[in-house]
Write a protein that holds these residues in place. Structure first.
Motif, PDB file in Angstrom:
ATOM      1  N   MET A 191      16.504  23.346  14.321  1.00 11.01           N
ATOM      2  CA  MET A 191      17.632  23.054  13.321  1.00 11.01           C
ATOM      3  C   MET A 191      16.926  23.211  11.899  1.00 11.01           C
ATOM      4  O   MET A 191      15.948  22.685  11.708  1.00 11.01           O
ATOM      5  N   LEU A 192      17.514  23.713  10.963  1.00 10.25           N
ATOM      6  CA  LEU A 192      17.074  24.008   9.548  1.00 10.25           C
ATOM      7  C   LEU A 192      18.263  23.328   8.590  1.00 10.25           C
ATOM      8  O   LEU A 192      19.459  23.542   8.887  1.00 10.25           O
ATOM      9  N   THR A 193      17.704  22.961   7.742  1.00  7.45           N
ATOM     10  CA  THR A 193      18.454  22.347   6.464  1.00  7.45           C
ATOM     11  C   THR A 193      18.863  23.525   5.732  1.00  7.45           C
ATOM     12  O   THR A 193      18.274  24.832   5.969  1.00  7.45           O
ATOM     13  N   ILE A 194      19.989  23.567   4.886  1.00  3.11           N
ATOM     14  CA  ILE A 194      20.429  24.719   4.008  1.00  3.11           C
ATOM     15  C   ILE A 194      19.211  25.187   3.111  1.00  3.11           C
ATOM     16  O   ILE A 194      19.172  26.267   2.971  1.00  3.11           O
ATOM     17  N   THR A 195      18.134  24.225   2.553  1.00  7.08           N
ATOM     18  CA  THR A 195      17.151  24.979   1.593  1.00  7.08           C
ATOM     19  C   THR A 195      16.009  25.785   2.565  1.00  7.08           C
ATOM     20  O   THR A 195      15.610  26.627   2.386  1.00  7.08           O
ATOM     21  N   GLN A 196      15.830  25.143   4.055  1.00  8.61           N
ATOM     22  CA  GLN A 196      15.014  25.817   5.013  1.00  8.61           C
ATOM     23  C   GLN A 196      15.644  27.127   5.225  1.00  8.61           C
ATOM     24  O   GLN A 196      14.742  28.225   5.298  1.00  8.61           O
ATOM     25  N   LEU A 197      16.543  27.174   5.441  1.00 10.18           N
ATOM     26  CA  LEU A 197      17.528  28.266   5.782  1.00 10.18           C
ATOM     27  C   LEU A 197      17.343  29.346   4.927  1.00 10.18           C
ATOM     28  O   LEU A 197      17.064  30.490   5.111  1.00 10.18           O
ATOM     29  N   ALA A 198      17.752  29.166   3.592  1.00  9.57           N
ATOM     30  CA  ALA A 198      17.646  29.731   2.612  1.00  9.57           C
ATOM     31  C   ALA A 198      16.125  30.629   2.432  1.00  9.57           C
ATOM     32  O   ALA A 198      16.099  31.672   2.029  1.00  9.57           O
ATOM     33  N   ARG A 199      15.318  29.471   2.437  1.00  9.45           N
ATOM     34  CA  ARG A 199      13.921  30.050   2.242  1.00  9.45           C
ATOM     35  C   ARG A 199      13.328  31.066   3.465  1.00  9.45           C
ATOM     36  O   ARG A 199      12.717  31.996   3.033  1.00  9.45           O
ATOM     37  N   GLN A 200      13.809  30.949   4.726  1.00  8.39           N
ATOM     38  CA  GLN A 200      13.456  31.688   5.650  1.00  8.39           C
ATOM     39  C   GLN A 200      14.152  33.106   5.431  1.00  8.39           C
ATOM     40  O   GLN A 200      13.596  33.931   5.785  1.00  8.39           O
ATOM     41  N   LEU A 209      16.399  33.716   0.138  1.00  8.93           N
ATOM     42  CA  LEU A 209      17.795  33.592  -0.636  1.00  8.93           C
ATOM     43  C   LEU A 209      17.590  32.055  -1.277  1.00  8.93           C
ATOM     44  O   LEU A 209      16.904  31.229  -0.893  1.00  8.93           O
ATOM     45  N   SER A 210      18.632  31.796  -2.371  1.00 12.95           N
ATOM     46  CA  SER A 210      18.500  30.668  -2.983  1.00 12.95           C
ATOM     47  C   SER A 210      19.521  29.798  -2.222  1.00 12.95           C
ATOM     48  O   SER A 210      20.466  30.325  -1.348  1.00 12.95           O
ATOM     49  N   ARG A 211      19.430  28.330  -2.303  1.00 13.99           N
ATOM     50  CA  ARG A 211      20.281  27.659  -1.723  1.00 13.99           C
ATOM     51  C   ARG A 211      21.707  27.608  -2.185  1.00 13.99           C
ATOM     52  O   ARG A 211      22.560  27.777  -1.523  1.00 13.99           O
ATOM     53  N   THR A 212      21.749  28.165  -3.353  1.00 16.61           N
ATOM     54  CA  THR A 212      23.238  28.481  -4.183  1.00 16.61           C
ATOM     55  C   THR A 212      23.925  29.468  -3.443  1.00 16.61           C
ATOM     56  O   THR A 212      24.912  29.441  -3.076  1.00 16.61           O
ATOM     57  N   THR A 213      23.156  30.504  -3.221  1.00 21.30           N
ATOM     58  CA  THR A 213      23.547  31.806  -2.437  1.00 21.30           C
ATOM     59  C   THR A 213      24.126  31.295  -1.066  1.00 21.30           C
ATOM     60  O   THR A 213      25.153  32.124  -0.721  1.00 21.30           O
ATOM     61  N   ALA A 271      21.470  39.039   8.672  1.00 25.03           N
ATOM     62  CA  ALA A 271      22.542  40.237   8.506  1.00 25.03           C
ATOM     63  C   ALA A 271      23.245  40.282   7.313  1.00 25.03           C
ATOM     64  O   ALA A 271      23.253  41.520   6.700  1.00 25.03           O
ATOM     65  N   ILE A 272      23.579  39.176   6.724  1.00 25.28           N
ATOM     66  CA  ILE A 272      24.466  39.188   5.422  1.00 25.28           C
ATOM     67  C   ILE A 272      23.464  39.704   4.376  1.00 25.28           C
ATOM     68  O   ILE A 272      24.162  40.711   3.708  1.00 25.28           O
ATOM     69  N   ALA A 273      22.236  39.085   4.234  1.00 23.15           N
ATOM     70  CA  ALA A 273      21.247  39.360   3.353  1.00 23.15           C
ATOM     71  C   ALA A 273      20.727  41.074   3.435  1.00 23.15           C
ATOM     72  O   ALA A 273      20.874  41.615   2.432  1.00 23.15           O
ATOM     73  N   ALA A 274      20.722  41.441   4.823  1.00 23.07           N
ATOM     74  CA  ALA A 274      20.728  42.854   4.748  1.00 23.07           C
ATOM     75  C   ALA A 274      21.777  43.758   4.351  1.00 23.07           C
ATOM     76  O   ALA A 274      21.507  45.005   3.618  1.00 23.07           O
TER      77      ALA A 274
END
Length: 169
Positions: free
Chosen positions: A2-11, A14-18, A51-54
């Motif tokens: 499980m990832l936090t929003i910050t960890q997910l964004a880094r993976q 992307l930024s946390r805000t995005t 997928a969204i980022a792509a």
């Protein structure tokens, strides 16, 4: 995992805000929320965000991405074909702009055939530039090469007051 929003964004680079914005737009939902309100994301959400980022990197709108993520088959193909055609049109437009600039540059090499402001505008319009396109062109020129922009405007025979106005657009 499980990832936090910050960890997910880094993976996903992307930024946390995005990531939060994508959640607000309904594109991404956390797998769960802890009692303290923290968002937690799993592998499924990580793959969806990738997928969204792509799709964003392809230049697709969020509305089209939402449709792509929610539907399968023919709808996806139609959206991607439409976007591809739009990109083709933009490429053609940019190529015509390049050709117009090349024409101006070739004309300006010959000093006895000096390009004037009126001729420059005529060439740009013939290449499909709108007033907004020309304004954006000047802004980018000013931003990237202010000294060269000044010299270019002077070479068109434009007076100092108008040059100052153009450079402040």
């Amino acid at each position: 995992m499980m990832l936090t929003i910050t960890q997910l964004a880094r993976q996903c680079g992307l930024s946390r805000t995005t990531v939060m914005y994508y959640e607000q737009q309904g594109l991404l939902t956390p797998a769960c929320r802890s009692d303290n309100g923290y968002r937690w994301y799993g592998q499924k959400e990580l793959e969806r965000l990738r997928a969204i980022a792509a799709y964003r990197a392809y230049g697709l709108s969020l509305a089209n991405i939402a449709t792509l993520l929610s539907q399968q088959g023919e709808s996806q193909i139609q959206i991607l074909k439409a976007h591809f055609n739009q990109l083709e049109q933009e490429i053609r437009h940019l190529r015509s702009q390049q050709q117009a600039i090349m024409a101006v540059l070739q004309e300006s090499i010959s000093e006895d055939n000096m390009v004037t402001k009126a001729r420059w505008v005529e060439i740009m319009q013939a290449a499909g530039f709108t007033e907004a396109d020309m304004l954006q062109w000047h802004r980018k020129f000013e931003e990237m090469e202010p000294d060269e922009h000044q010299k270019f405007l002077e070479s068109l025979g434009i007076d100092a007051a108008e040059i100052a106005r153009i450079r402040q657009l």
